[in-house]
Design an enzyme around this catalytic site. Structure first.
Site, PDB file in Angstrom:
ATOM      1  N   TYR A 193     -19.366 -22.224  12.059  1.00 43.46           N
ATOM      2  CA  TYR A 193     -18.066 -21.662  12.628  1.00 43.46           C
ATOM      3  C   TYR A 193     -18.173 -20.213  13.265  1.00 43.46           C
ATOM      4  CZ  TYR A 193     -12.926 -21.671  12.071  1.00 43.46           C
ATOM      5  OH  TYR A 193     -11.435 -21.786  12.229  1.00 43.46           O
TER       6      TYR A 193
ATOM      7  N   ARG B 139      -3.414  -7.820   3.576  1.00 46.39           N
ATOM      8  CA  ARG B 139      -3.405  -6.415   3.402  1.00 46.39           C
ATOM      9  C   ARG B 139      -1.869  -5.765   2.890  1.00 46.39           C
ATOM     10  NH1 ARG B 139      -3.405  -6.656   9.606  1.00 46.39           N
ATOM     11  NH2 ARG B 139      -5.794  -6.680   9.692  1.00 46.39           N
TER      12      ARG B 139
ATOM     13  N   GLU C 233      -1.170 -27.673  20.060  1.00 57.45           N
ATOM     14  CA  GLU C 233      -2.507 -27.854  19.472  1.00 57.45           C
ATOM     15  C   GLU C 233      -2.252 -29.052  18.400  1.00 57.45           C
ATOM     16  OE1 GLU C 233      -4.951 -24.329  19.885  1.00 57.45           O
ATOM     17  OE2 GLU C 233      -5.817 -25.056  18.127  1.00 57.45           O
TER      18      GLU C 233
ATOM     19  N   ARG D 289     -14.081 -31.542  13.418  1.00 59.56           N
ATOM     20  CA  ARG D 289     -12.607 -31.617  13.796  1.00 59.56           C
ATOM     21  C   ARG D 289     -12.360 -31.437  15.233  1.00 59.56           C
ATOM     22  NH1 ARG D 289      -8.866 -34.741  11.610  1.00 59.56           N
ATOM     23  NH2 ARG D 289      -6.745 -33.707  11.344  1.00 59.56           N
TER      24      ARG D 289
ATOM     25  N   ARG E 257      -0.076 -25.498  16.449  1.00 63.72           N
ATOM     26  CA  ARG E 257       0.332 -23.914  16.909  1.00 63.72           C
ATOM     27  C   ARG E 257       0.669 -24.253  18.381  1.00 63.72           C
ATOM     28  NH1 ARG E 257      -5.438 -20.885  16.146  1.00 63.72           N
ATOM     29  NH2 ARG E 257      -6.875 -22.417  16.928  1.00 63.72           N
TER      30      ARG E 257
ATOM     31  N   ASP F 200     -17.803 -17.020  15.676  1.00 62.89           N
ATOM     32  CA  ASP F 200     -16.803 -16.463  16.658  1.00 62.89           C
ATOM     33  C   ASP F 200     -17.637 -16.006  17.895  1.00 62.89           C
ATOM     34  OD1 ASP F 200     -14.220 -17.006  15.554  1.00 62.89           O
ATOM     35  OD2 ASP F 200     -14.519 -15.364  14.144  1.00 62.89           O
TER      36      ASP F 200
ATOM     37  N   ARG G  26     -11.291 -15.981   6.353  1.00 64.33           N
ATOM     38  CA  ARG G  26     -11.510 -15.510   7.812  1.00 64.33           C
ATOM     39  C   ARG G  26     -10.040 -14.583   8.088  1.00 64.33           C
ATOM     40  NH1 ARG G  26     -13.841 -18.056  11.959  1.00 64.33           N
ATOM     41  NH2 ARG G  26     -12.140 -17.903  13.208  1.00 64.33           N
TER      42      ARG G  26
HETATM   43  P1  FAD Z   1     -19.866 -23.896  23.660  1.00 61.73           P
HETATM   44  O1  FAD Z   1     -18.818 -23.241  24.307  1.00 61.73           O
HETATM   45  O2  FAD Z   1     -19.586 -25.212  22.903  1.00 61.73           O
HETATM   46  O3  FAD Z   1     -20.986 -24.232  24.563  1.00 61.73           O
HETATM   47  C1  FAD Z   1     -21.789 -25.601  24.524  1.00 61.73           C
HETATM   48  C2  FAD Z   1     -21.852 -25.869  25.766  1.00 61.73           C
HETATM   49  O4  FAD Z   1     -22.999 -26.875  25.809  1.00 61.73           O
HETATM   50  C3  FAD Z   1     -20.750 -26.828  26.350  1.00 61.73           C
HETATM   51  O5  FAD Z   1     -20.353 -26.353  27.576  1.00 61.73           O
HETATM   52  C4  FAD Z   1     -20.977 -28.108  26.463  1.00 61.73           C
HETATM   53  O6  FAD Z   1     -20.506 -29.067  27.393  1.00 61.73           O
HETATM   54  C5  FAD Z   1     -22.707 -28.027  26.466  1.00 61.73           C
HETATM   55  N1  FAD Z   1     -23.338 -29.481  26.287  1.00 61.73           N
HETATM   56  C6  FAD Z   1     -23.383 -30.065  24.986  1.00 61.73           C
HETATM   57  N2  FAD Z   1     -24.232 -31.142  25.023  1.00 61.73           N
HETATM   58  C7  FAD Z   1     -24.731 -30.911  26.028  1.00 61.73           C
HETATM   59  C8  FAD Z   1     -25.793 -31.845  26.822  1.00 61.73           C
HETATM   60  N3  FAD Z   1     -26.128 -32.953  26.237  1.00 61.73           N
HETATM   61  N4  FAD Z   1     -26.174 -31.571  28.031  1.00 61.73           N
HETATM   62  C9  FAD Z   1     -25.417 -30.803  28.979  1.00 61.73           C
HETATM   63  N5  FAD Z   1     -24.785 -29.824  28.292  1.00 61.73           N
HETATM   64  C10 FAD Z   1     -24.388 -30.306  27.141  1.00 61.73           C
HETATM   65  N6  FAD Z   1     -13.830 -17.372  18.757  1.00 61.73           N
HETATM   66  C11 FAD Z   1     -13.555 -16.110  18.834  1.00 61.73           C
HETATM   67  O7  FAD Z   1     -14.139 -15.162  18.885  1.00 61.73           O
HETATM   68  N7  FAD Z   1     -12.123 -15.865  18.823  1.00 61.73           N
HETATM   69  C12 FAD Z   1     -11.165 -17.093  19.096  1.00 61.73           C
HETATM   70  O8  FAD Z   1      -9.917 -16.672  19.278  1.00 61.73           O
HETATM   71  C13 FAD Z   1     -11.748 -18.279  19.041  1.00 61.73           C
HETATM   72  N8  FAD Z   1     -10.938 -19.111  19.069  1.00 61.73           N
HETATM   73  C14 FAD Z   1     -11.393 -20.476  19.347  1.00 61.73           C
HETATM   74  C15 FAD Z   1     -10.496 -21.702  19.174  1.00 61.73           C
HETATM   75  C16 FAD Z   1     -10.950 -22.761  19.343  1.00 61.73           C
HETATM   76  C17 FAD Z   1      -9.890 -24.002  19.412  1.00 61.73           C
HETATM   77  C18 FAD Z   1     -12.333 -23.060  19.234  1.00 61.73           C
HETATM   78  C19 FAD Z   1     -12.906 -24.585  19.165  1.00 61.73           C
HETATM   79  C20 FAD Z   1     -13.140 -22.007  18.977  1.00 61.73           C
HETATM   80  C21 FAD Z   1     -12.719 -20.651  19.102  1.00 61.73           C
HETATM   81  N9  FAD Z   1     -13.470 -19.691  18.837  1.00 61.73           N
HETATM   82  C22 FAD Z   1     -13.186 -18.599  18.983  1.00 61.73           C
HETATM   83  C23 FAD Z   1     -15.065 -19.851  18.924  1.00 61.73           C
HETATM   84  C24 FAD Z   1     -15.827 -19.902  20.291  1.00 61.73           C
HETATM   85  O9  FAD Z   1     -15.227 -21.139  21.020  1.00 61.73           O
HETATM   86  C25 FAD Z   1     -17.169 -19.884  20.139  1.00 61.73           C
HETATM   87  O10 FAD Z   1     -17.817 -18.974  19.211  1.00 61.73           O
HETATM   88  C26 FAD Z   1     -18.030 -19.766  21.332  1.00 61.73           C
HETATM   89  O11 FAD Z   1     -17.367 -20.374  22.604  1.00 61.73           O
HETATM   90  C27 FAD Z   1     -19.325 -20.898  21.283  1.00 61.73           C
HETATM   91  O12 FAD Z   1     -20.328 -20.659  22.198  1.00 61.73           O
HETATM   92  P2  FAD Z   1     -21.519 -21.689  22.322  1.00 61.73           P
HETATM   93  O13 FAD Z   1     -21.942 -21.318  23.691  1.00 61.73           O
HETATM   94  O14 FAD Z   1     -22.277 -21.838  21.249  1.00 61.73           O
HETATM   95  O15 FAD Z   1     -20.728 -23.357  22.676  1.00 61.73           O
HETATM   96  N1  UDP Z   2      -4.395 -20.971   8.307  1.00 60.29           N
HETATM   97  C1  UDP Z   2      -3.511 -21.098   7.493  1.00 60.29           C
HETATM   98  N2  UDP Z   2      -2.232 -20.849   8.348  1.00 60.29           N
HETATM   99  C2  UDP Z   2      -2.259 -20.188   9.289  1.00 60.29           C
HETATM  100  C3  UDP Z   2      -3.148 -19.874  10.003  1.00 60.29           C
HETATM  101  C4  UDP Z   2      -4.338 -20.330   9.401  1.00 60.29           C
HETATM  102  O1  UDP Z   2      -3.543 -21.784   6.566  1.00 60.29           O
HETATM  103  O2  UDP Z   2      -0.954 -20.059   9.586  1.00 60.29           O
HETATM  104  C5  UDP Z   2      -5.853 -21.335   7.620  1.00 60.29           C
HETATM  105  C6  UDP Z   2      -6.496 -22.684   8.062  1.00 60.29           C
HETATM  106  O3  UDP Z   2      -6.966 -23.390   7.079  1.00 60.29           O
HETATM  107  C7  UDP Z   2      -7.411 -22.225   9.201  1.00 60.29           C
HETATM  108  C8  UDP Z   2      -7.888 -21.103   8.704  1.00 60.29           C
HETATM  109  O4  UDP Z   2      -6.893 -20.324   7.974  1.00 60.29           O
HETATM  110  O5  UDP Z   2      -8.106 -23.409   9.660  1.00 60.29           O
HETATM  111  C9  UDP Z   2      -8.728 -20.312   9.858  1.00 60.29           C
HETATM  112  O6  UDP Z   2      -7.813 -19.877  10.667  1.00 60.29           O
HETATM  113  P1  UDP Z   2      -8.080 -19.284  12.204  1.00 60.29           P
HETATM  114  O7  UDP Z   2      -6.950 -18.816  12.849  1.00 60.29           O
HETATM  115  O8  UDP Z   2      -9.036 -18.312  12.040  1.00 60.29           O
HETATM  116  O9  UDP Z   2      -8.632 -20.584  12.811  1.00 60.29           O
HETATM  117  P2  UDP Z   2      -8.967 -20.942  14.105  1.00 60.29           P
HETATM  118  O10 UDP Z   2      -8.385 -19.994  15.026  1.00 60.29           O
HETATM  119  O11 UDP Z   2     -10.602 -20.579  14.379  1.00 60.29           O
HETATM  120  O12 UDP Z   2      -8.582 -22.144  14.486  1.00 60.29           O
END
Ligand code: FAD
Ligand code: UDP
Length: 370
Positions: A349, A177, A301, A250, A281, A351, A173
């Site tokens: 996974y 570069r 976090e 996780r 982080r 985005d 991911r």
């Molecule tokens: P969700 O946002 O999980 O929505 C699912 C919804 O279903 C939830 O609100 C939940 O409450 C609801 N639900 C589940 N079960 C039930 C039930 N039984 N009844 C009623 N409701 C229910 N993506 C990026 O592009 N850039 C980023 O920087 C980025 N950072 C991230 C950082 C973290 C820590 C995490 C966890 C994810 C990150 N993502 C990022 C990914 C991004 O969050 C997801 O791609 C996106 O939010 C997924 O949308 P979704 O609708 O599939 O899921």
């Molecule tokens: N990672 C790492 N060091 C860093 C940042 C990321 O080793 O400083 C690794 C780690 O395994 C992480 C993965 O790269 O789970 C993907 O990172 P990303 O920032 O895309 O994770 P997210 O924002 O989805 O938590």
């Protein structure tokens, strides 16, 4: 007669885009979410004038012009570019792995010098032809110094298991570069919605019937009878009462602090890449929007075991879980009324841009009314 064309379980990004698109086609939708708010994991809340990313920091990035234009039609995006800093035992490095990082690690000043240094380190692993796990993949990509200082500790904290048990694709991911470019993503478009992600979802769901605080499983029979079709974005194993076992995730624990100072760390994201610091982080939310408030809001976090009491943030796509998933997917394929979509239901996974693209793709298959 069913009252709705679609019941959409989950008011996250997938549910909101799908609901918006099919409502435009004249379909009657009901969106439910078990949380007390809309927006799923991209929910932002305004605290002291700062849009706080309540379920982890989110940066929107994509190379898909259709997706970029689509989200920009609901809310304006700023010009934020993610450039995290890594803190390893008190020393700072630029991320992702680029010429700035290589200079900080070894003092090399040109791409040629950096390539020589990395080639020498990679040569140790010439016998790894097809990396089988994250450790092998990282060593083949960048050699031992980068792996040990910037990857191993972070990864093992994040995933709670040795890097040899984590799929290789996860480290791919991150860009690698030979230019002085600290942009964490290779995508063409990037930014943060001005006013927060919740506003994006609010605008998508404008005019759609939404009920928060409603768990689908609490009244499954009633909900099933309300609609002709169901778009389910919750956990797929939960839908099938975990009959083949639970899928592993996780989770995270967020420690939040509102500080009486204008700037805590000078950057939106600082990663702590050694094992000793217990969090992965620190996010300083105001920097996502170039905030100039007197106060600042930070989030540490901490990776956490997933259980019934916390949120399933990251799917663990190792062989064991993929096998369990395939059994649920076989059942899902036989469903005619329910489709399984989004990060939880597909156990992917994803985005945000991928979720938007998938929701648009599915909605395009829905016929217009009349
Ligand atoms: P969700 O946002 O999980 O929505 C699912 C919804 O279903 C939830 O609100 C939940 O409450 C609801 N639900 C589940 N079960 C039930 C039930 N039984 N009844 C009623 N409701 C229910 N993506 C990026 O592009 N850039 C980023 O920087 C980025 N950072 C991230 C950082 C973290 C820590 C995490 C966890 C994810 C990150 N993502 C990022 C990914 C991004 O969050 C997801 O791609 C996106 O939010 C997924 O949308 P979704 O609708 O599939 O899921
Ligand atoms: N990672 C790492 N060091 C860093 C940042 C990321 O080793 O400083 C690794 C780690 O395994 C992480 C993965 O790269 O789970 C993907 O990172 P990303 O920032 O895309 O994770 P997210 O924002 O989805 O938590």
């Amino acid at each position: 007669m069913a009252k709705y064309d679609y019941l959409i379980v989950g008011a996250g990004l997938f549910g909101a885009v799908f609901a918006h698109e099919v409502s435009k086609k004249g379909k009657k939708c009901l969106v439910i979410d078990k949380r007390q708010h809309i927006a799923g994991n991209i929910y932002t809340e305004n605290i002291a004038g700062i849009n706080v990313h309540k379920y982890g920091a989110h940066i929107f990035h994509t190379s898909n012009k259709e997706v970029w234009n689509y989200v920009n039609s609901f809310v304006e995006f700023n010009r934020f570019t993610n450039s995290p800093i890594a803190n390893h035992k008190g020393r700072l490095f630029n991320l992702p792995f680029n010429m700035n990082t290589f200079y900080q690690l070894w003092g090399v000043k040109t791409p040629e010098e950096a390539k020589k240094k990395i080639e020498k380190q990679r040569a140790e692993y010439f016998d790894i032809k097809e990396p089988r796990n994250l450790e092998e993949q990282a060593l083949v990509l960048g050699g031992r110094d980068i792996y040990e200082k910037l990857i191993k500790g972070y990864t093992e904290k994040q995933w709670g298991r040795p890097a040899t048990q984590i799929p290789a694709f996860i480290i791919r991911r991150l860009p690698f570069r030979y230019t002085f470019d600290n942009n964490y993503f290779n995508d063409i478009y990037q930014g943060i919605p001005i006013g927060g992600y919740t506003k994006l979802i609010e605008n998508l769901l404008d005019g759609v019937e939404v009920r928060t605080g409603e768990n689908y499983f609490d009244r499954k029979y009633d909900f099933d009878n309300l609609a002709k079709k169901i778009v389910y974005t919750g956990k797929i194993d939960e839908f099938y009462e975990c009959q083949f076992g639970e899928l592993e995730y996780r989770s995270l624990y967020f420690e939040n602090e509102l500080l009486n100072m204008p700037d805590f760390q000078g950057n939106a994201v600082v990663n702590y890449t050694d094992r000793e610091v217990p969090y992965t982080r620190i996010i300083e939310h105001k920097h996502f929007e170039f905030g100039t408030q007197d106060k600042t809001y930070i989030t540490r976090e901490y990776p956490h075991e997933f259980s019934k009491d916390n949120e399933p943030y990251y799917p663990i796509n190792d062989q064991k879980n993929q096998l369990v998933l395939s059994k649920y997917q076989e059942l899902a394929r036989k469903q005619t009324k329910v489709v399984f979509c989004g990060r939880l239901a597909e156990y992917k996974y994803y985005d945000m841009h991928q979720v938007v693209a998938k929701a648009l793709e599915l909605s395009k298959k829905v016929q217009n009314n009349g």
